[in-house]
Design an enzyme around this catalytic site. Sequence first.
Site, PDB file in Angstrom:
ATOM      1  N   ASN A 394       0.846  -1.186   0.028  1.00 25.67           N
ATOM      2  CA  ASN A 394      -0.024  -0.085   0.111  1.00 25.67           C
ATOM      3  C   ASN A 394       0.861   1.306  -0.007  1.00 25.67           C
ATOM      4  O   ASN A 394       0.961   1.797  -1.087  1.00 25.67           O
ATOM      5  CB  ASN A 394      -0.942  -0.138   1.028  1.00 25.67           C
ATOM      6  CG  ASN A 394      -2.073   1.210   1.141  1.00 25.67           C
ATOM      7  OD1 ASN A 394      -1.958   1.867   0.300  1.00 25.67           O
ATOM      8  ND2 ASN A 394      -2.959   1.071   2.204  1.00 25.67           N
ATOM      9  N   ASP A 395       1.453   1.701   1.256  1.00 28.06           N
ATOM     10  CA  ASP A 395       2.257   2.743   1.256  1.00 28.06           C
ATOM     11  C   ASP A 395       3.165   2.913   0.316  1.00 28.06           C
ATOM     12  O   ASP A 395       3.547   4.123  -0.461  1.00 28.06           O
ATOM     13  CB  ASP A 395       2.607   3.140   2.631  1.00 28.06           C
ATOM     14  CG  ASP A 395       1.407   3.309   3.734  1.00 28.06           C
ATOM     15  OD1 ASP A 395       0.560   3.857   3.280  1.00 28.06           O
ATOM     16  OD2 ASP A 395       1.964   2.989   4.945  1.00 28.06           O
ATOM     17  N   VAL A 396       3.831   1.822  -0.092  1.00 26.56           N
ATOM     18  CA  VAL A 396       5.113   1.828  -1.008  1.00 26.56           C
ATOM     19  C   VAL A 396       4.684   2.248  -2.263  1.00 26.56           C
ATOM     20  O   VAL A 396       5.636   2.446  -3.440  1.00 26.56           O
ATOM     21  CB  VAL A 396       5.967   0.592  -1.008  1.00 26.56           C
ATOM     22  CG1 VAL A 396       6.331   0.348   0.456  1.00 26.56           C
ATOM     23  CG2 VAL A 396       5.125  -0.440  -1.429  1.00 26.56           C
ATOM     24  N   THR A 397       3.487   2.452  -2.531  1.00 27.52           N
ATOM     25  CA  THR A 397       2.812   2.460  -4.093  1.00 27.52           C
ATOM     26  C   THR A 397       2.362   4.197  -4.108  1.00 27.52           C
ATOM     27  O   THR A 397       1.823   4.460  -5.200  1.00 27.52           O
ATOM     28  CB  THR A 397       2.018   1.814  -4.649  1.00 27.52           C
ATOM     29  OG1 THR A 397       0.713   1.717  -3.507  1.00 27.52           O
ATOM     30  CG2 THR A 397       2.113   0.255  -4.539  1.00 27.52           C
ATOM     31  N   ALA A 435       0.803   3.661   7.325  1.00 25.08           N
ATOM     32  CA  ALA A 435       1.366   5.101   7.686  1.00 25.08           C
ATOM     33  C   ALA A 435      -0.029   6.241   8.137  1.00 25.08           C
ATOM     34  O   ALA A 435       0.139   7.317   8.644  1.00 25.08           O
ATOM     35  CB  ALA A 435       1.991   5.905   6.742  1.00 25.08           C
TER      36      ALA A 435
END
Lengths: 465, 102
Positions: A394-397, A435
């Site tokens: 999720n956050d890494v995209t 996050a």
Amino acid sequence: MISANLSAIFYLVSGVLFILALRGLSSPETSRQGNLFGILGMVIAVTVTFLSVGNFSSGFIFVLVFILIGGSIGALIAYKIPMTAMPELVAGFHSLVGLAAVFVAISAFLNPEAFNLGQPGNIKLGSLIEMSIGAAVGAITFSGSIIAFLKLQGIMSGSPITFKGQHPLNAIILVSIVILIYLLCSTQSSNLFWVLLAVSFLIGFLLIIPIGGADMPVVISMLNSYSGWAAAGIGFTLENTALIITGALVGSSGAILSYIMCKGMNRSFFNVILGGFGATEDTSGATKKEQRPVKSGNADDAAFLMKNASSVIIVPGYGMAVAQAQHALREMVDTLKKNDIKVSYAIHPVAGRMPGHMNVLLAEANVPYDEVFELEEINNDFANADVAFVIGANDVTNPVAKTDPQSPIYGMPVLDVEKCKSVLFVKRSLSPGYAGIDNDLFYKENTLMLFADAKKMTEDITKNL
Amino acid sequence: MEIDPLIFRLSIFILSIFVGYYVVWSVTPSLHTPLMSVTNAISSVIIVGAIIAGLSGNSESIFNTSSIFGFIAIALAAINIFGGFLVTQRMLAMYKKKKKGK
């Protein structure tokens, strides 16, 4: 009994073999050989220790018995453990190294004659300093790793535990450790030694509880590093080259991994260690949430999109590990490949709960490692790919990291998933990631959300292909 | 004037940190998990200290407080040595290239 010089040379040899063991990991082809070097180094070190002590009395039998007990437990764990549980396992193993260091230090403190360090109450100053540092770091490694283990295992909540006055308290404890070591060395008091151990256990516990689940890659690497420094401290006490070399290797290895993980999140090491991330930063996205439309689809739509693609990039994350979806994913990819679709995998440095976590899971599912790429290698390819399949990440995209300076993750390197012609995003719900921020990707024109369990969705897509 | 042996050990230590630094940077990121498990296994070479502690008793009294801590440390380190190397082996065996897989 062999001479001290000869055994020192053998310890040096085993230290060199350990260096070669790490060196082998520069590529998968040489890695298996490297592991054998490591085993050989260990065998040499243990054998030489037996020979140099030269006491083959009944105590020797007990040593073998304990090695056998520990060894069979270790071997059993190594064969039974599922690959998805690797982060917990590594954290658990770190705690054992820490505890072993503590016990060796205790036994050297109680019986310094056996180690040629002087008499009880009159231990050589240098040895006492090394011993107490080794014991303190070992204790921190132990309790810290236990907390990390409990958090990874889900026994303890993965969310950060913070309280008022946490940082001043930790600072006071750390200062008191230094003072205790000083007092211990000047008085040789065994009471101070026990207090030192107790306080070190406490600080290890306090240091890790405020750190949240997704920061675990940093924590594990850091504890890896600590376990090395603890071993090196004991190595100085025992005047043992193998232990000093190994401690330095492991210490720097863990430090480098922590650095890589911090960079992958664009956060400073201290920012991670001080913890509490995610608990305080949930303001920016929460207000806008639920108001923007998302397109959602089912397995049929996803299969249709993929069938008409010529290249697909898969972006796995921790969710894939949780759903154990790696095998289902590989089957889906096999089907895609039969239709002459080019498939590659994109791995973010902090995907998962430990460095390299996703790579191991994909390797377990028989994904060839030359189809798996790191962020820098593959990020330019998203613009030319037809479909990005985001599974459990999720956050890494999140493109917000590139566009919104207000966002807490601004500046973090992310995968340019949104540049693909279409994005398939497998997720159980619209809830924000770790996050605590909304992912802009959900609302993009070209994103199709697939709300389902990762494994089930992947299986359904395969059926529809 | 004689140099304290501690200085030699310190030299080994510092140089090993540098060796470690360069060796670990050359480890491919996809093998970072095996790197952690193997560093775990080799740091259990602390077992040499545990063995010295375990053998510190004499034949009349194998068990004293010090040697008991040694024996427990032996078992702990042995879990790590066997567990660490074997699990690394198991992981590394899974890394395959494209053609061999078929």
